[in-house]
Write an enzyme that holds these catalytic residues in place. Structure first.
Site, PDB file in Angstrom:
ATOM      1  N   GLY A 156      -9.351  11.955 -40.688  1.00 39.54           N
ATOM      2  CA  GLY A 156     -10.492  12.722 -40.198  1.00 39.54           C
ATOM      3  C   GLY A 156     -11.790  12.037 -40.532  1.00 39.54           C
ATOM      4  N   SER A 157     -12.883  12.695 -40.159  1.00 40.40           N
ATOM      5  CA  SER A 157     -14.214  12.120 -40.362  1.00 40.40           C
ATOM      6  C   SER A 157     -15.230  13.251 -40.364  1.00 40.40           C
ATOM      7  CB  SER A 157     -14.536  11.132 -39.230  1.00 40.40           C
ATOM      8  OG  SER A 157     -15.802  10.542 -39.411  1.00 40.40           O
ATOM      9  N   GLY A 158     -16.380  13.007 -40.989  1.00 43.48           N
ATOM     10  CA  GLY A 158     -17.474  13.958 -40.929  1.00 43.48           C
ATOM     11  C   GLY A 158     -17.202  15.282 -41.601  1.00 43.48           C
ATOM     12  N   SER A 159     -16.340  15.298 -42.629  1.00 42.92           N
ATOM     13  CA  SER A 159     -15.993  16.520 -43.377  1.00 42.92           C
ATOM     14  C   SER A 159     -15.246  17.541 -42.528  1.00 42.92           C
ATOM     15  CB  SER A 159     -17.250  17.179 -43.973  1.00 42.92           C
ATOM     16  OG  SER A 159     -17.917  16.296 -44.839  1.00 42.92           O
ATOM     17  N   GLY A 161     -12.490  19.780 -41.356  1.00 40.84           N
ATOM     18  CA  GLY A 161     -11.260  20.303 -41.939  1.00 40.84           C
ATOM     19  C   GLY A 161     -11.210  20.282 -43.451  1.00 40.84           C
ATOM     20  N   ARG A 284     -15.394   1.129 -42.538  1.00 42.98           N
ATOM     21  CA  ARG A 284     -16.417   1.046 -41.494  1.00 42.98           C
ATOM     22  C   ARG A 284     -17.778   1.218 -42.137  1.00 42.98           C
ATOM     23  NH1 ARG A 284     -18.191   6.098 -41.760  1.00 42.98           N
ATOM     24  NH2 ARG A 284     -16.724   7.819 -42.068  1.00 42.98           N
TER      25      ARG A 284
END
Length: 419
Positions: A156-159, A161, A284
């Site tokens: 995932g990404s961006g917090s 979940g 990244r």
């Protein structure tokens, strides 16, 4: 001779995606966006970016599209500014014998369960954790360690979940939600596993690493639990020397242990007493406009460095021309249900604060908004620069408060009652 191509596999929807393409053009390469839906990225049309529509989740289709491009021009590099496609870009670069990170290392790093095991085995400080594939396993892990715990997807990404669960009931409910999901917000398939991990309450930081070199440590401002929305960043982080050294040591050790060491890595950590525990390593560049803060504060262009590395050009991280000394960003988020009103006036109010160099609202007037659950709930941002982080932070905080006060009408949003 035709202009060399720098291919971008998809993009992030906010932040540096546009800058990647701009840096490529500045270096004499033509950026080409490979995307299943280029309309997801408004800047692509605005900047007249060359695009190729292709199913980027289909390796065979992607390779066919790349071969067609290679038949007409030299492909000089392959990158992605998106968390979800960095492994795909790395694999393509390797297949074309072009510069890039180890695709297997990137792929393994993106699975947080594999990443955690690798770091723990290498002696890198991490929170305690358990991997669960069923709700009962998640509940058992939380009960064994005693809640509260953090429950989150392994990818995932961006917090998205990520949630603090305070008891077995909350663990079961959130674990079920995550395990029932078969695809993420990009429509990509997700592993049927989650992490249950220790809830660390110490301050959060990131270390921006390039290759195996720590460029800067960043102080992070995280919203109130149970969610973990990043509300702002300060560059550079101001810390006592032992804690500053602990952050750098853990971050660089983590990057090496994971077999990365090419290009940018964004390492998130929390201080737990005097120990810098790695929360996760992202193979990244940082999101949240951290590269822009680094450029303004230190004069180091991380986006440009990543593009240069992708093109096989020398990278210099020592150019500090134009550095202000410090930079801070604060994201505008609603604290209650509200409606955006005069966004132009809000931006103007923020920009009137001394030291503020950028202010933007992302949504038009009349938009109904609610408290943020993840990065998608951000309404805008303000960026301030100064000679030291305390000054830039104060200016950004002031501008954020003024912008919110001007932009939001905190009128409760209620459904009409039946007659």
């Amino acid at each position: 001779m035709s202009t060399p191509l720098l291919l971008f596999v998809e993009s992030n929807t906010t932040g540096t995606g546009r800058q990647f393409a701009q840096r490529a053009r500045a270096l004499g390469a033509e950026p080409v966006l490979l995307s299943a839906d280029p309309g997801r990225y408004p800047y692509a049309a605005q900047d007249e970016l060359r695009t190729v529509i292709v199913d980027t989740a289909d390796d065979d289709a992607l390779w066919t599209a790349v071969q067609h491009l290679a038949a007409t021009a030299r492909i000089a590099g392959v990158l992605s500014s998106s968390e979800y496609y960095v492994a795909t870009a790395a694999a393509l670069a390797a297949r074309l014998a072009l510069p890039g990170p180890c695709a297997d290392a990137v792929r393994a790093c993106r699975d947080k369960s594999v990443q955690r095991r690798t770091l723990a085995e290498a002696g890198v400080p991490v929170p305690w954790f358990s991997v669960a594939g069923e709700v009962a396993e998640a509940v058992a892990a939380a009960q064994w360690r005693a809640a509260p715990v953090v429950v989150k997807p392994v990818q995932g990404s961006g917090s998205l979940g990520v949630r603090l669960c305070r008891d077995a009931g909350e663990v079961a409910a959130h674990a079920r939600t995550l395990l029932d999901a078969t695809v993420n917000e990009r429509g990509l398939s997700t592993p049927a596993q989650i992490l249950v991990e220790q809830y660390l309450t110490g301050p959060e930081f990131s270390v921006e690493v390039f290759g195996e070199h720590a460029v800067v440590s960043v102080a992070k401002h995280v919203g109130a639990p149970p969610v973990f929305v990043e509300m702002g960043h300060d560059v550079p982080a101001v810390l006592p020397a032992p804690e500053a050294a602990a952050l750098v040591d853990s971050a660089v050790h983590a990057v090496k242990a994971l077999g990365l060491g090419w290009g940018a890595a964004h390492v998130e950590l929390r201080l737990d007493g005097g120990v810098a525990r790695v929360i996760e390593v992202n193979p990244r560049l940082a999101g949240g406009m951290i590269p822009e803060l680094v450029r303004r504060a230190l004069g180091v262009d991380l986006v440009g460095a990543q593009v240069r590395a992708g093109l096989g050009l020398p990278v210099d991280l020592t150019d500090t021309s134009g550095a202000a000394g410090a930079a801070s960003i604060r994201f505008l988020t609603a604290t209650a249900d509200a409606v955006l009103s005069d966004t132009d006036a809000a931006e103007a109010a923020a920009l009137a604060v001394p030291g503020v160099v950028d202010a933007a609202l992302y949504r038009p007037p009349g938009t109904r908004v609610a408290p943020a659950e993840d990065f998608r709930g951000r309404l805008g941002h303000v960026i301030a620069v100064a000679a030291d982080p305390a000054q830039s932070a104060e200016a950004a905080d002031t501008a954020r408060a003024l912008g919110l006060a001007t932009a939001l009408e905190h009128t409760p949003i209620r459904q009409a009652m039946p007659a």
